[in-house]
Design a protein around this motif. Structure first.
Motif, mmCIF file in Angstrom:
data_model
loop_
_atom_site.group_PDB
_atom_site.id
_atom_site.type_symbol
_atom_site.label_atom_id
_atom_site.label_comp_id
_atom_site.label_asym_id
_atom_site.label_seq_id
_atom_site.Cartn_x
_atom_site.Cartn_y
_atom_site.Cartn_z
ATOM 1 N N LEU A 1 0.828 -1.201 0.000
ATOM 2 C CA LEU A 1 0.000 0.000 0.000
ATOM 3 C C LEU A 1 0.864 1.253 0.000
ATOM 4 O O LEU A 1 0.599 2.207 -0.729
ATOM 5 C CB LEU A 1 -0.921 0.020 1.217
ATOM 6 C CG LEU A 1 -1.838 1.241 1.251
ATOM 7 C CD1 LEU A 1 -2.962 1.103 0.234
ATOM 8 C CD2 LEU A 1 -2.411 1.481 2.632
ATOM 9 N N GLN A 2 1.917 1.258 0.786
ATOM 10 C CA GLN A 2 2.801 2.413 0.830
ATOM 11 C C GLN A 2 3.423 2.654 -0.536
ATOM 12 O O GLN A 2 3.556 3.797 -0.985
ATOM 13 C CB GLN A 2 3.886 2.205 1.877
ATOM 14 C CG GLN A 2 4.755 3.434 2.097
ATOM 15 C CD GLN A 2 5.720 3.256 3.246
ATOM 16 O OE1 GLN A 2 5.768 2.204 3.876
ATOM 17 N NE2 GLN A 2 6.494 4.282 3.527
ATOM 18 N N SER A 3 3.796 1.585 -1.209
ATOM 19 C CA SER A 3 4.345 1.704 -2.554
ATOM 20 C C SER A 3 3.314 2.274 -3.518
ATOM 21 O O SER A 3 3.626 3.136 -4.351
ATOM 22 C CB SER A 3 4.827 0.331 -3.043
ATOM 23 O OG SER A 3 5.251 0.387 -4.384
ATOM 24 N N GLN A 4 2.061 1.796 -3.415
ATOM 25 C CA GLN A 4 1.023 2.275 -4.311
ATOM 26 C C GLN A 4 0.687 3.739 -4.053
ATOM 27 O O GLN A 4 0.430 4.502 -4.992
ATOM 28 C CB GLN A 4 -0.233 1.425 -4.163
ATOM 29 C CG GLN A 4 -1.327 1.743 -5.179
ATOM 30 C CD GLN A 4 -0.866 1.533 -6.610
ATOM 31 O OE1 GLN A 4 -0.204 0.540 -6.918
ATOM 32 N NE2 GLN A 4 -1.189 2.478 -7.484
ATOM 33 N N VAL A 5 0.684 4.161 -2.799
ATOM 34 C CA VAL A 5 0.430 5.567 -2.482
ATOM 35 C C VAL A 5 1.490 6.454 -3.123
ATOM 36 O O VAL A 5 1.191 7.529 -3.649
ATOM 37 C CB VAL A 5 0.390 5.777 -0.950
ATOM 38 C CG1 VAL A 5 0.443 7.263 -0.600
ATOM 39 C CG2 VAL A 5 -0.870 5.160 -0.364
ATOM 40 N N GLU A 6 2.740 6.017 -3.115
ATOM 41 C CA GLU A 6 3.809 6.784 -3.771
ATOM 42 C C GLU A 6 3.520 6.952 -5.259
ATOM 43 O O GLU A 6 3.654 8.041 -5.823
ATOM 44 C CB GLU A 6 5.148 6.067 -3.563
ATOM 45 C CG GLU A 6 6.337 6.772 -4.191
ATOM 46 C CD GLU A 6 6.862 7.928 -3.360
ATOM 47 O OE1 GLU A 6 7.831 8.558 -3.789
ATOM 48 O OE2 GLU A 6 6.303 8.196 -2.281
ATOM 49 N N VAL A 7 3.096 5.864 -5.904
ATOM 50 C CA VAL A 7 2.742 5.929 -7.323
ATOM 51 C C VAL A 7 1.556 6.857 -7.532
ATOM 52 O O VAL A 7 1.531 7.674 -8.461
ATOM 53 C CB VAL A 7 2.430 4.510 -7.857
ATOM 54 C CG1 VAL A 7 1.867 4.576 -9.277
ATOM 55 C CG2 VAL A 7 3.680 3.637 -7.824
ATOM 56 N N ASP A 8 0.569 6.774 -6.650
ATOM 57 C CA ASP A 8 -0.636 7.581 -6.791
ATOM 58 C C ASP A 8 -0.352 9.067 -6.610
ATOM 59 O O ASP A 8 -0.968 9.913 -7.273
ATOM 60 C CB ASP A 8 -1.697 7.128 -5.792
ATOM 61 C CG ASP A 8 -2.204 5.715 -6.069
ATOM 62 O OD1 ASP A 8 -1.926 5.208 -7.181
ATOM 63 O OD2 ASP A 8 -2.860 5.139 -5.190
ATOM 64 N N VAL B 1 -6.443 -2.753 4.114
ATOM 65 C CA VAL B 1 -5.562 -1.672 4.528
ATOM 66 C C VAL B 1 -5.884 -0.461 3.655
ATOM 67 O O VAL B 1 -6.021 -0.574 2.437
ATOM 68 C CB VAL B 1 -4.071 -2.084 4.421
ATOM 69 C CG1 VAL B 1 -3.717 -2.581 3.034
ATOM 70 C CG2 VAL B 1 -3.155 -0.934 4.818
ATOM 71 N N THR B 2 -6.081 0.676 4.282
ATOM 72 C CA THR B 2 -6.536 1.863 3.561
ATOM 73 C C THR B 2 -5.681 3.075 3.903
ATOM 74 O O THR B 2 -5.081 3.164 4.974
ATOM 75 C CB THR B 2 -8.001 2.194 3.904
ATOM 76 O OG1 THR B 2 -8.114 2.421 5.310
ATOM 77 C CG2 THR B 2 -8.923 1.067 3.490
ATOM 78 N N ALA B 3 -5.642 4.011 2.976
ATOM 79 C CA ALA B 3 -4.956 5.287 3.180
ATOM 80 C C ALA B 3 -5.618 6.325 2.290
ATOM 81 O O ALA B 3 -6.227 5.986 1.272
ATOM 82 C CB ALA B 3 -3.474 5.171 2.851
ATOM 83 N N LYS B 4 -5.507 7.585 2.670
ATOM 84 C CA LYS B 4 -6.077 8.661 1.859
ATOM 85 C C LYS B 4 -5.049 9.777 1.752
ATOM 86 O O LYS B 4 -4.686 10.403 2.754
ATOM 87 C CB LYS B 4 -7.372 9.184 2.485
ATOM 88 C CG LYS B 4 -8.051 10.279 1.650
ATOM 89 C CD LYS B 4 -9.313 10.810 2.317
ATOM 90 C CE LYS B 4 -10.461 9.831 2.154
ATOM 91 N NZ LYS B 4 -11.760 10.429 2.617
ATOM 92 N N PHE B 5 -4.587 10.023 0.515
ATOM 93 C CA PHE B 5 -3.539 11.014 0.291
ATOM 94 C C PHE B 5 -3.770 11.761 -1.016
ATOM 95 O O PHE B 5 -4.399 11.245 -1.945
ATOM 96 C CB PHE B 5 -2.157 10.344 0.236
ATOM 97 C CG PHE B 5 -1.684 9.785 1.546
ATOM 98 C CD1 PHE B 5 -1.152 10.619 2.512
ATOM 99 C CD2 PHE B 5 -1.759 8.431 1.804
ATOM 100 C CE1 PHE B 5 -0.716 10.112 3.729
ATOM 101 C CE2 PHE B 5 -1.335 7.912 3.018
ATOM 102 C CZ PHE B 5 -0.799 8.750 3.982
#
Length: 305
Positions: A121-128, A285-289
């Motif tokens: 997820l942390q990797s995907q947030v960086e891409v996003d 697992v979720t995140a909002k950025f």
């Protein structure tokens, strides 16, 4: 979801002696280096203000402020929720690893699953955050588009060198193109792809008179990826990010790059539970950025694709 156990051809033997290793990937680091703006449930603004002062000279100078120009800017920040969801049939896993219940193996497997999911997820947030693919991403454009010639104020390198063939020159060109108003700041960052960042490190180590061991090579706090201080510009970091996968190189003040996030329990977190209906252990697992820059006039890009 069906468990991918095809690479294990035989049924149970004691494979637990070495434990379970989580699949940790190259994670993100942009969030750690920038300014974090919390409380962004959906959309917010990155506000900036500056004034061109009314300088006067000589004795008995007046207080007329007509020559002063105060400028305000509010750039939109959109926080997009990203979720990773999956389910594990522990009985299928037990067929290969034995009865996991009651001996600590269940916990070991689930811990590794959790670590791997958080890393992904942390990797995907960086891409996003960079959003180079121009995917929908809740309507956000991402830093790849924002820090480019398409944004008024961003300076563009003239006749850029490809970082794939000349990584040192490509980095230096972006540094030279960063507008003078921001060039003396001590928090400059130059971003490039992980592939070209590795080429940059190799080029530094093999350049005439250069020894990589003499440079201040660092890691982000989560040990996700190294970055290096520019060899001749103190305070200027050269950073590899998964958000850039081609030959784009951009640079500007790190504190001027703002990442917005919603810190509510619904937006951020890890959940693990047993679903009796599907007989699976499930996790989410979720995140909002979201990200933007406060002052485009502080940034430069080679605009290479």
């Amino acid at each position: 979801m069906s468990n991918n156990l095809s690479e294990i051809t035989n049924d149970f033997v004691d494979r637990e002696a070495a434990g379970f290793m989580a699949r940790i990937v190259n994670e993100g680091n942009t969030i750690e280096l920038c300014t974090l703006q919390t409380g962004v449930a959906y959309k917010a603004t990155v506000n900036s203000v500056w004034a061109d002062g009314n300088f006067q000279y000589g004795n008995c100078a007046g207080t007329d402020a007509t020559a002063t120009t105060s400028s305000f800017d509010a750039r939109e920040l959109l926080a997009c929720k990203t979720s990773l969801y999956d389910g594990i049939c522990m009985e299928e896993v037990a067929a290969k690893f034995g009865n996991l219940a009651g001996d600590g193996r269940n916990e070991a497997a689930l811990t590794a699953i959790a670590e791997g999911a958080l890393s992904q997820l942390q990797s995907q947030v960086e891409v996003d955050l960079w959003n180079q693919s121009l995917a929908t991403m809740c309507g956000g454009t991402g830093l790849y588009t924002t820090i480019s010639g398409s944004t008024t104020g961003v300076a563009v390198v003239s006749g850029p060198t490809s970082p794939a063939t000349g990584p040192i020159a490509a980095v230096n060109e972006v540094y030279e193109t960063i507008p003078a108003i921001a060039s003396n700041r001590g928090d400059l960052g130059i971003f490039m792809s992980v592939t070209n960042f590795k080429k940059y490190l190799v080029a530094l180590s093999t350049s005439t008179g250069a020894v990589l061991g003499g440079y201040d090579v660092k890691r982000t706090a989560n040990n996700s990826l190294m970055y290096v201080e520019h060899p001749t510009v103190p305070g200027c970091l050269v950073i590899g990010t998964q958000g850039l996968t081609a030959n784009r190189v951009v640079g500007g003040p790190l504190k001027d790059l703002v990442v917005g996030t919603d810190t509510s329990a619904e937006a951020l977190g890890f959940q693990l539970w047993y679903d009796i209906n599907s007989d699976k252990v499930k996790y989410r697992v979720t995140a909002k950025f979201g990200a933007n820059i406060a002052n485009p006039a502080f940034w430069a890009s080679n605009d290479t694709v």
